[in-house]
Design a protein around this motif. Structure first.
Motif, PDB file in Angstrom:
ATOM      1  N   VAL A   1       0.735  -1.240   0.161  1.00 20.92           N
ATOM      2  CA  VAL A   1      -0.157   0.186  -0.008  1.00 20.92           C
ATOM      3  C   VAL A   1       0.920   1.217  -0.002  1.00 20.92           C
ATOM      4  N   SER A   2       2.061   1.380   0.785  1.00 18.05           N
ATOM      5  CA  SER A   2       2.742   2.500   0.839  1.00 18.05           C
ATOM      6  C   SER A   2       3.452   2.683  -0.545  1.00 18.05           C
ATOM      7  N   ARG A   3       3.522   1.866  -1.174  1.00 15.29           N
ATOM      8  CA  ARG A   3       4.150   1.827  -2.732  1.00 15.29           C
ATOM      9  C   ARG A   3       3.248   2.533  -3.510  1.00 15.29           C
ATOM     10  N   ILE A   4       1.751   1.890  -3.347  1.00 18.47           N
ATOM     11  CA  ILE A   4       0.682   2.464  -4.425  1.00 18.47           C
ATOM     12  C   ILE A   4       0.445   3.983  -4.058  1.00 18.47           C
ATOM     13  N   LEU A   5       0.523   4.492  -2.743  1.00 14.57           N
ATOM     14  CA  LEU A   5       0.140   5.692  -2.346  1.00 14.57           C
ATOM     15  C   LEU A   5       1.392   6.684  -3.050  1.00 14.57           C
ATOM     16  N   ALA A   6       2.674   5.869  -2.672  1.00 12.88           N
ATOM     17  CA  ALA A   6       3.808   6.790  -3.130  1.00 12.88           C
ATOM     18  C   ALA A   6       3.877   7.168  -4.602  1.00 12.88           C
ATOM     19  N   ASP A   7       3.314   5.919  -5.511  1.00 14.97           N
ATOM     20  CA  ASP A   7       3.023   6.105  -6.823  1.00 14.97           C
ATOM     21  C   ASP A   7       1.938   7.127  -7.276  1.00 14.97           C
ATOM     22  N   LEU A   8       0.822   7.067  -6.561  1.00 12.89           N
ATOM     23  CA  LEU A   8      -0.170   8.100  -6.558  1.00 12.89           C
ATOM     24  C   LEU A   8       0.378   9.415  -6.474  1.00 12.89           C
ATOM     25  N   ASP A   9       1.301   9.674  -5.214  1.00 12.60           N
ATOM     26  CA  ASP A   9       1.688  10.942  -4.938  1.00 12.60           C
ATOM     27  C   ASP A   9       2.605  11.656  -5.855  1.00 12.60           C
ATOM     28  N   ASP A  10       3.187  10.632  -6.606  1.00 17.38           N
ATOM     29  CA  ASP A  10       4.253  10.757  -7.485  1.00 17.38           C
ATOM     30  C   ASP A  10       3.455  11.276  -8.749  1.00 17.38           C
ATOM     31  N   ALA A  11       2.447  10.730  -9.143  1.00 17.70           N
ATOM     32  CA  ALA A  11       1.736  10.969 -10.408  1.00 17.70           C
ATOM     33  C   ALA A  11       0.948  12.294 -10.291  1.00 17.70           C
ATOM     34  N   ASP A  12       0.565  12.808  -8.991  1.00 13.99           N
ATOM     35  CA  ASP A  12       0.009  14.081  -8.898  1.00 13.99           C
ATOM     36  C   ASP A  12       1.000  15.371  -8.943  1.00 13.99           C
ATOM     37  N   ARG A  13       2.335  14.936  -8.691  1.00 14.06           N
ATOM     38  CA  ARG A  13       3.272  16.145  -8.506  1.00 14.06           C
ATOM     39  C   ARG A  13       4.345  15.749  -9.686  1.00 14.06           C
TER      40      ARG A  13
ATOM     41  N   ALA B   1      33.051   0.498  -2.163  1.00 12.28           N
ATOM     42  CA  ALA B   1      32.501   1.872  -2.693  1.00 12.28           C
ATOM     43  C   ALA B   1      31.607   2.457  -1.736  1.00 12.28           C
ATOM     44  N   MET B   2      31.563   3.733  -1.861  1.00  9.04           N
ATOM     45  CA  MET B   2      30.486   4.264  -1.058  1.00  9.04           C
ATOM     46  C   MET B   2      29.243   4.662  -1.971  1.00  9.04           C
ATOM     47  N   ASN B   3      28.083   4.173  -1.701  1.00  6.69           N
ATOM     48  CA  ASN B   3      26.729   4.383  -2.584  1.00  6.69           C
ATOM     49  C   ASN B   3      25.756   5.190  -1.711  1.00  6.69           C
ATOM     50  N   ALA B   4      25.117   5.918  -2.327  1.00 10.06           N
ATOM     51  CA  ALA B   4      23.915   6.796  -1.872  1.00 10.06           C
ATOM     52  C   ALA B   4      22.729   5.628  -2.154  1.00 10.06           C
ATOM     53  N   VAL B   5      21.978   5.172  -1.082  1.00  5.08           N
ATOM     54  CA  VAL B   5      20.961   4.634  -1.459  1.00  5.08           C
ATOM     55  C   VAL B   5      19.433   5.084  -0.885  1.00  5.08           C
ATOM     56  N   TYR B   6      18.420   5.102  -1.728  1.00  3.40           N
ATOM     57  CA  TYR B   6      17.279   5.695  -1.537  1.00  3.40           C
ATOM     58  C   TYR B   6      16.025   5.054  -2.016  1.00  3.40           C
ATOM     59  N   PRO B   7      14.837   5.305  -1.497  1.00  6.13           N
ATOM     60  CA  PRO B   7      13.673   4.281  -1.739  1.00  6.13           C
ATOM     61  C   PRO B   7      13.295   4.462  -3.377  1.00  6.13           C
ATOM     62  N   HIS B   8      12.933   3.553  -4.028  1.00 11.67           N
ATOM     63  CA  HIS B   8      12.610   3.589  -5.336  1.00 11.67           C
ATOM     64  C   HIS B   8      11.183   4.737  -5.394  1.00 11.67           C
ATOM     65  N   SER B   9      11.296   5.316  -6.412  1.00 11.19           N
ATOM     66  CA  SER B   9      10.441   6.216  -6.881  1.00 11.19           C
ATOM     67  C   SER B   9      10.402   6.389  -8.400  1.00 11.19           C
ATOM     68  N   ARG B  10       9.054   6.642  -8.862  1.00  7.96           N
ATOM     69  CA  ARG B  10       9.207   6.762 -10.443  1.00  7.96           C
ATOM     70  C   ARG B  10       9.748   8.073 -10.870  1.00  7.96           C
ATOM     71  N   HIS B  11       9.439   9.177  -9.890  1.00  9.63           N
ATOM     72  CA  HIS B  11      10.073  10.495 -10.250  1.00  9.63           C
ATOM     73  C   HIS B  11      10.854  10.708  -8.993  1.00  9.63           C
TER      74      HIS B  11
END
Length: 305
Positions: free
Chosen positions: A69-81, A267-277
């Motif tokens: 559900v958190s991914r779905i809401l994140a995708d909806l939020d991404d779509a809005d913005r 190596a040093m990497n930056a990791v962050y949650p997946h987001s379409r945008h």
């Protein structure tokens, strides 16, 4: 039941582990949030949260449902913005996790430049050597050194991390400079207790074949800066990244040994949650890290690539 409101209430409660905080973030009342979550559980026929007077935790079913559900809401939020976000300037609160030594020595001193460049961004910097859960703990970006486990997180390489075996000149005068990794068995080795195999150090031979050498010593510590102090005091040999000891190697306060045997595969990497945008603040921050640290300014100038 307003399905969207119920889903949003559930996700915010799960994220904050608090009905009160979820209500504050959603600008609602605690009772309304509780009713929405209860209605959702009734409709699903499953308990999503374990509630006691002292704690609130996801059930097994709740955790599985939250991840979807958190991914779905994140995708909806991404779509809005999406359209506006691609052109928007970075703004908002940026929560960053970084290893203690690198964060203190390099990231924190760099942050004023980032903040000056992006005046609408607020930074919450957490320095900790433990492995944080980026999603569950609400971080926008985490810096990690070493191999990355399989996950749904996105990752971008920031910089190679060079390790070195080093000690003070006085220590090597007294105890001799090791010529092979096996020689370390006769040395006082300063061990990092924050790694899995604190009593085994990894090397490679001239053909690139890896090997483990058992080491021992009177001192271990869970922080590289502490091990650096022991090395500077002439107490033993340490295996440390050059972002901690680069200046000491340049000044001669520490001397490296066995360079050709020390594998350079970190190596040093930056990791962050997946987001379409990717949000502008995260994109700006990761780009800043690459520009600032990609050239490894902390390394001694010894002709290495």
């Amino acid at each position: 039941m307003n399905r969207f409101a119920a889903l949003e209430a559930f996700v915010r409660v799960a994220e904050t582990q608090s009905f009160s905080e979820a209500a504050r973030r959603l600008r609602s009342s605690k009772s309304a949030i509780s009713r929405n979550v209860s209605a959702l559980e009734s409709e699903l026929g499953a308990r999503l949260l374990n509630r006691t007077t002292r704690s609130l935790n996801l059930t097994e079913a709740g955790r599985a449902y939250f991840e979807r559900v958190s991914r779905i809401l994140a995708d909806l939020d991404d779509a809005d913005r999406a359209l506006g976000q691609l052109q928007a300037s970075p703004r908002g609160r940026l929560q960053v996790s970084a290893p203690m030594s690198f964060g203190f020595l390099h990231l924190a001193p760099a942050m004023p430049e980032f903040l000056a460049r992006f005046p609408e961004v607020d930074v919450d910097l957490s320095l900790n050597d433990r492995f944080v859960d980026v999603v569950d703990e609400g971080f926008d970006v985490a810096l990690r050194i070493g191999a990355l486990p399989d996950s749904s997180l996105m990752a971008r390489r920031i910089a190679p991390i060079r390790r070195t075996l080093c000690a003070s000149p006085d220590y090597f005068r007294r105890r001799g400079t090791p010529q092979t990794p096996e020689d370390l068995k006769a040395h006082e080795c300063l061990r990092n207790s924050n790694v899995a195999r604190t009593q085994e150090w990894r090397f490679v031979d001239e053909n690139g074949k890896p090997s483990l050498v058992a080491v021992s010593g009177r001192v271990s510590a869970n922080n590289g800066d502490a091990l650096r102090i022991f090395a500077l005091s002439g107490f033993g040999v340490a295996s440390l990244p050059t972002f901690i000891v680069g200046a000491d190697l340049r000044s001669g306060a520490l001397v490296s040994a066995l360079d050709r045997f020390v594998p350079q595969d970190l190596a040093m990497n930056a990791v962050y949650p997946h987001s379409r945008h990717l949000s502008p603040k995260v994109r700006a921050f990761v780009d800043f890290l690459v520009a600032r640290f990609g050239k490894r300014y902390w390394d001694p100038d010894d002709g290495r690539p």
